[in-house]
Design an enzyme around this catalytic site. Structure first.
Site: not given
Length: 131
Positions: A46, A116, A72, A38
């Site tokens: 990312e 981000r 997940h 995971t």
């Protein structure tokens, strides 16, 4: 600097990775199965997010991960190819939000949201070098 001047909703990127033994849970925890870990799926999410906006960032600027909300959903086994996508879903002054997902073939194995922050490398480095 305002990200809304150069980043738009819908910008996207895709990454492909083949699951190898060293990116499985078993590599880190020997009694666990040899399936895509995971944290490494999240890393792919990312990285795809960063790649979606990097080409339009001003010189000397980067994006850094600041939020992760991931599910997940299914395993990926050694030898399988995982396709990970990231699409910009919202843009704020210095924050970019993404919808992310990972797939093996047509089967979704993970999805969620990621954010981000945009930072100027020189200032970021100097600030944290000073302690």
């Amino acid at each position: 600097m305002d990200a809304r001047d150069f980043i738009t909703v819908g910008m996207s990127a895709e990454r492909l990775t083949t699951v190898t033994q060293d990116i499985t849970v078993q590599h880190f925890v020997p009694y666990m199965p040899a399936v895509f870990a995971t944290p490494l799926m999240i890393l792919e999410m990312e990285m795809a997010s960063g790649e979606a906006v990097y080409p339009v960032l001003p010189a000397g600027w980067i994006s850094v991960g600041s939020e992760v909300d991931i599910r997940h959903l299914a395993p990926a086994f050694v030898g399988q190819t995982v396709r990970t996508t990231a699409t910009v879903s919202a843009v704020e002054r210095r924050l970019v939000r993404f919808e992310v997902a990972s797939f093996v073939g047509p089967r979704k194995i993970g999805d969620g949201r990621h954010a981000r922050g945009l930072v100027e490398v020189a200032l970021f480095t100097r600030r944290f070098a000073e302690g």
